[in-house]
Design a protein around this motif. Structure first.
Motif, PDB file in Angstrom:
ATOM      1  N   MET A  44      14.102 -23.966 -13.699  1.00 31.84           N
ATOM      2  CA  MET A  44      13.350 -22.730 -12.946  1.00 31.84           C
ATOM      3  C   MET A  44      12.190 -23.087 -12.191  1.00 31.84           C
ATOM      4  O   MET A  44      11.941 -22.610 -11.301  1.00 31.84           O
TER       5      MET A  44
ATOM      6  N   THR B 231      13.124 -24.896  -9.117  1.00 28.58           N
ATOM      7  CA  THR B 231      13.902 -23.692  -8.201  1.00 28.58           C
ATOM      8  C   THR B 231      12.653 -23.029  -7.515  1.00 28.58           C
ATOM      9  O   THR B 231      12.640 -22.935  -6.092  1.00 28.58           O
TER      10      THR B 231
ATOM     11  N   VAL C   9      10.658 -25.196  -4.951  1.00 30.80           N
ATOM     12  CA  VAL C   9      11.175 -25.224  -3.715  1.00 30.80           C
ATOM     13  C   VAL C   9      11.613 -23.928  -3.043  1.00 30.80           C
ATOM     14  O   VAL C   9      11.186 -23.972  -1.690  1.00 30.80           O
ATOM     15  N   LYS C  10      11.399 -22.710  -3.569  1.00 28.39           N
ATOM     16  CA  LYS C  10      11.616 -21.468  -3.004  1.00 28.39           C
ATOM     17  C   LYS C  10      10.027 -21.227  -2.241  1.00 28.39           C
ATOM     18  O   LYS C  10       9.971 -20.726  -1.206  1.00 28.39           O
TER      19      LYS C  10
ATOM     20  N   GLN D 127       9.487 -21.073   1.868  1.00 27.15           N
ATOM     21  CA  GLN D 127       9.352 -20.062   2.281  1.00 27.15           C
ATOM     22  C   GLN D 127       9.075 -19.785   3.580  1.00 27.15           C
ATOM     23  O   GLN D 127       8.090 -20.396   3.873  1.00 27.15           O
TER      24      GLN D 127
ATOM     25  N   GLY E 272      18.024 -17.153 -13.869  1.00 24.02           N
ATOM     26  CA  GLY E 272      18.640 -16.031 -13.046  1.00 24.02           C
ATOM     27  C   GLY E 272      19.709 -15.541 -13.429  1.00 24.02           C
ATOM     28  O   GLY E 272      20.393 -16.130 -14.274  1.00 24.02           O
TER      29      GLY E 272
ATOM     30  N   PRO F  48      25.279 -13.987  -7.394  1.00 23.58           N
ATOM     31  CA  PRO F  48      24.220 -13.629  -6.232  1.00 23.58           C
ATOM     32  C   PRO F  48      24.034 -12.184  -6.008  1.00 23.58           C
ATOM     33  O   PRO F  48      23.280 -12.039  -5.176  1.00 23.58           O
TER      34      PRO F  48
ATOM     35  N   TRP G  41      19.677  -8.599  -8.680  1.00 24.99           N
ATOM     36  CA  TRP G  41      18.694  -9.155  -8.750  1.00 24.99           C
ATOM     37  C   TRP G  41      17.589  -8.838 -10.089  1.00 24.99           C
ATOM     38  O   TRP G  41      16.954  -8.050 -10.258  1.00 24.99           O
ATOM     39  N   THR G  42      17.923 -10.044 -10.949  1.00 24.40           N
ATOM     40  CA  THR G  42      17.461  -9.869 -12.378  1.00 24.40           C
ATOM     41  C   THR G  42      17.109 -11.339 -12.771  1.00 24.40           C
ATOM     42  O   THR G  42      17.598 -12.173 -12.051  1.00 24.40           O
TER      43      THR G  42
ATOM     44  N   VAL H 297      16.948  -6.866   0.176  1.00 25.37           N
ATOM     45  CA  VAL H 297      15.766  -7.652   0.304  1.00 25.37           C
ATOM     46  C   VAL H 297      14.321  -6.781   0.193  1.00 25.37           C
ATOM     47  O   VAL H 297      13.228  -7.237   0.290  1.00 25.37           O
TER      48      VAL H 297
ATOM     49  N   ASP I  16       6.740 -12.104  -3.709  1.00 22.66           N
ATOM     50  CA  ASP I  16       7.773 -12.775  -3.385  1.00 22.66           C
ATOM     51  C   ASP I  16       8.701 -13.074  -4.397  1.00 22.66           C
ATOM     52  O   ASP I  16       8.541 -14.179  -5.233  1.00 22.66           O
TER      53      ASP I  16
ATOM     54  N   PRO J 159      11.845 -14.343  -4.797  1.00 26.91           N
ATOM     55  CA  PRO J 159      12.855 -15.484  -4.891  1.00 26.91           C
ATOM     56  C   PRO J 159      11.794 -16.494  -5.556  1.00 26.91           C
ATOM     57  O   PRO J 159      12.630 -17.638  -6.390  1.00 26.91           O
TER      58      PRO J 159
ATOM     59  N   THR K 104      22.507 -20.818 -13.222  1.00 32.08           N
ATOM     60  CA  THR K 104      21.275 -19.964 -13.358  1.00 32.08           C
ATOM     61  C   THR K 104      20.158 -20.207 -13.226  1.00 32.08           C
ATOM     62  O   THR K 104      19.049 -19.780 -13.164  1.00 32.08           O
ATOM     63  N   THR K 105      19.849 -21.388 -12.933  1.00 31.51           N
ATOM     64  CA  THR K 105      18.546 -22.037 -12.555  1.00 31.51           C
ATOM     65  C   THR K 105      18.731 -22.712 -11.134  1.00 31.51           C
ATOM     66  O   THR K 105      18.317 -22.376 -10.341  1.00 31.51           O
TER      67      THR K 105
ATOM     68  N   HIS L  24      20.082 -21.596  -7.921  1.00 28.35           N
ATOM     69  CA  HIS L  24      19.174 -20.514  -7.007  1.00 28.35           C
ATOM     70  C   HIS L  24      18.408 -21.180  -5.839  1.00 28.35           C
ATOM     71  O   HIS L  24      18.293 -20.769  -4.722  1.00 28.35           O
ATOM     72  N   ILE L  25      18.368 -22.673  -5.949  1.00 29.82           N
ATOM     73  CA  ILE L  25      17.775 -23.210  -4.607  1.00 29.82           C
ATOM     74  C   ILE L  25      18.778 -23.338  -3.606  1.00 29.82           C
ATOM     75  O   ILE L  25      18.230 -23.140  -2.401  1.00 29.82           O
TER      76      ILE L  25
ATOM     77  N   MET M 252      20.801 -20.866  -3.119  1.00 31.27           N
ATOM     78  CA  MET M 252      20.939 -19.560  -2.713  1.00 31.27           C
ATOM     79  C   MET M 252      20.154 -18.904  -1.416  1.00 31.27           C
ATOM     80  O   MET M 252      19.141 -19.405  -1.232  1.00 31.27           O
TER      81      MET M 252
ATOM     82  N   ASP N 188      18.566 -16.256  -0.207  1.00 32.26           N
ATOM     83  CA  ASP N 188      18.276 -15.007  -0.772  1.00 32.26           C
ATOM     84  C   ASP N 188      17.195 -14.079   0.189  1.00 32.26           C
ATOM     85  O   ASP N 188      16.681 -13.281  -0.278  1.00 32.26           O
ATOM     86  N   ARG N 189      17.089 -14.692   1.391  1.00 30.36           N
ATOM     87  CA  ARG N 189      16.484 -13.846   2.263  1.00 30.36           C
ATOM     88  C   ARG N 189      17.112 -13.109   3.374  1.00 30.36           C
ATOM     89  O   ARG N 189      16.655 -12.853   4.529  1.00 30.36           O
ATOM     90  N   LEU N 190      18.307 -13.089   3.204  1.00 31.68           N
ATOM     91  CA  LEU N 190      19.368 -12.482   4.352  1.00 31.68           C
ATOM     92  C   LEU N 190      19.315 -11.110   4.112  1.00 31.68           C
ATOM     93  O   LEU N 190      19.210 -10.403   3.113  1.00 31.68           O
TER      94      LEU N 190
ATOM     95  N   PRO O 154      21.622 -11.376  -1.313  1.00 27.66           N
ATOM     96  CA  PRO O 154      21.572 -13.082  -1.556  1.00 27.66           C
ATOM     97  C   PRO O 154      23.053 -13.482  -1.352  1.00 27.66           C
ATOM     98  O   PRO O 154      24.185 -12.562  -1.808  1.00 27.66           O
TER      99      PRO O 154
ATOM    100  N   GLY P 188      25.373 -16.878  -2.369  1.00 26.29           N
ATOM    101  CA  GLY P 188      25.076 -18.216  -3.026  1.00 26.29           C
ATOM    102  C   GLY P 188      26.637 -18.926  -3.467  1.00 26.29           C
ATOM    103  O   GLY P 188      27.555 -18.213  -3.896  1.00 26.29           O
TER     104      GLY P 188
END
Lengths: 327, 185
Positions: A50, A53, A56-57, A61, A128, A132, A135-136, A245, A304, A306, B18-19, B22-23, B25, B27-29, B33, B35
């Motif tokens: 994580m 992840t 990278v997010k 961004q 996560g 997909p 959102w949890t 979103v 943010d 993500p 789960t980790t 998400h890279i 994924m 998730d800004r559409l 999301p 994925g």
């Protein structure tokens, strides 16, 4: 596989399918308990994944999109603010001497604010969802650290006003941002439902931002009056995650004249978070087709999500966990 | 089927999903999301080469249960544990049945298999969760979820040839017998 082994396999499969059917019918509360039993298996190794992840997010961004007109307006505002800063600096120099003399009175006037009656539990996002569509996130703090169901979660780079002295080079002091709410909690992990999840619900307030260059009229009794600090009371609303979103705020009276740029914040007088923590910014106002005279607001979250990594779980000092919202 | 190595693979794939998943994924559409589903890739790979249909279904059940246990949102309320295990087991059986009719070593059939597997299981899962979780989601929200499912299935399908290439050297660890010959030969 010999026939006896094959039949054993079929029977095992039948039993397992029956168990799945039974757990499906048991409902969400049983599902939460079952999930809490396995989350600990993913928390230790999930932490590193994580971290990667969220890094990278953060890097990927996209920069915030600003319209040309808005950019021009911001430039003009900046110029006005620069002039104000120069004026205030000159005033500051002239009054510094008198401030020194009146330091005692000044301290009395601006003493540190009282603590918000909450305890903050630092936690980290370690995993996560597999799918997909929701959102949890899973946090590495469970009910052993009092991360109880219903508690709010804020972004960790935020500290509320506190009277205790803060050490030098402390990483943050900025406005708060609400990230979500705990919906499931096991001994070592908890699941936070983010503000954009389709099941998220929070009682909030719209704080209208006064722009002297662009005044607005609101209804006061039978009259339309100009919105000013004196009559700018927050508007109580209920906000829901839209599952995509952002959030939506339905059934806001048109006469309140809410505009894009206004702020959605937590209602400090209800629920588990007794502070006006920012949830997001209004990005769109559309007519509510189902209710005449009402508008529907679209809200972009302040956090943010993500790239959410470090968070604070807000545990109220008293038993103030909201009964509404969440699950 | 070698169950101990399979369970380790299942854990690692769930952890990745789960980790690190998400890279990948998006998730800004505005629709929400989208994925890939790594666990579908593993399920389809094993169903393509497993010796018996029952083993394939057991593999599907285990992987589906792991998805159920690591998913908490998506249908407007807390999701239930169990549906995905059933759908994965049934989809694994379906994959087992059709595998002899396709060229398993080719990329396009692999993509189709994974895409259809993902589309079927995810559509059924989303529909079940919405139907079992009042207050019911509005049609608009359900339609948006189905669009997410379709795009996620396409995304998953596109990754299947890569997953197949990566998993082929591990086939001996997971399966007790070499795969049967494809119809292509």
């Amino acid at each position: 596989m010999p026939p006896a082994g094959k039949h054993r396999g079929v029977w095992i499969l039948v039993v397992l399918m029956a168990i799945s059917a039974a757990t499906t019918l048991l409902g969400p509360s049983a599902a939460g308990s079952l999930r809490a039993m396995v989350h600990w298996a993913f928390a230790p190794l999930g932490d590193a994944g994580m971290y990667l992840t969220t890094r990278v997010k953060q890097i990927t961004q996209p920069p915030p999109h600003v319209e040309a007109d808005r950019a021009e307006q911001i430039l003009e505002d900046n110029e006005i603010l620069r002039r104000k800063v120069r004026y205030l600096e000159s005033r500051l120099r002239s009054t510094r001497q008198s401030l020194r003399d009146g330091r005692g009175a000044f301290s009395a006037m601006f003493h540190p604010k009282a603590d918000v009656p909450v305890r903050l539990i630092a936690a980290r996002v370690v995993a996560g969802d597999s799918m997909p569509y929701g959102w949890t996130r899973i946090l590495n703090a469970g009910n052993q650290r009092e991360a109880v169901r219903g508690a709010y979660v804020t972004q960790r780079r935020v500290l509320t006003d506190r009277s205790e002295p803060l050490g030098e080079n402390h990483p943050v002091l900025s406005t708060s941002g609400l990230a979500g709410r705990i919906v499931e909690s096991g001994p070592f992990t908890a699941r936070v439902q983010l503000v954009t999840d389709a099941g998220f619900e929070v009682r909030g307030q719209i704080r209208r931002v006064i722009d002297p260059r662009n005044p607005r009229l609101i209804q006061s009794g039978d009259q339309m009056v100009r919105l000013e600090e004196a009559n700018n009371a927050p508007i109580d609303v209920v906000a829901f995650g839209d599952g995509a979103v952002g959030l939506v705020v339905p059934e806001v009276r048109q006469v309140h004249a809410v505009r894009p740029g206004d702020v959605l914040q937590v209602r400090p007088d209800v629920g588990a978070l007794p502070a006006p923590v920012i949830i997001g910014t209004v990005t769109g106002v559309t007519d509510d087709a189902e209710h005449a005279g009402m508008v529907r607001l679209s809200v972009r979250p302040a956090v943010d999500l993500p790239s959410l990594r470090e968070v604070f779980i807000v545990v109220p000092a008293a038993d103030k966990l909201a009964k509404k919202g969440g699950r | 089927m070698r169950w101990a190595p399979f369970l380790i693979f299942a854990y690692l794939f769930t952890l990745a999903q789960t980790t690190l998943g998400h890279i990948l994924m998006l998730d800004r559409l505005t629709i929400g999301p989208v994925g890939p589903d790594f666990i579908v890739l593993l399920a389809v790979f094993i169903a393509m080469y497993v010796r018996t249909a029952v083993d394939g279904m057991l593999v599907g059940w285990v992987l589906g249960t792991l998805i159920d246990l690591t998913t908490g949102g998506g249908a407007g309320a807390a999701t239930r544990v169990g549906p995905m295990a059933i759908y994965f087991a049934l989809a694994a059986w379906l994959t087992f049945q059709v595998r002899e009719a396709i060229y398993r070593e080719r990329a396009l059939p692999q993509m189709l298999l994974a895409g259809v597997f993902c589309l079927l299981t995810h559509t059924c899962w989303v529909s079940t969760q919405v139907l079992l979780s009042p207050p019911y989601m509005a049609w608009g929200g359900f339609g948006r979820l189905l669009v997410q499912v379709l795009l996620s299935s396409i995304y998953t399908g596109l990754l299947m040839p890569l997953a197949h290439f990566a998993l082929m050297p591990c086939r001996g660890w997971l399966l007790t017998e070499p795969p049967s010959r494809s119809r292509r030969r």
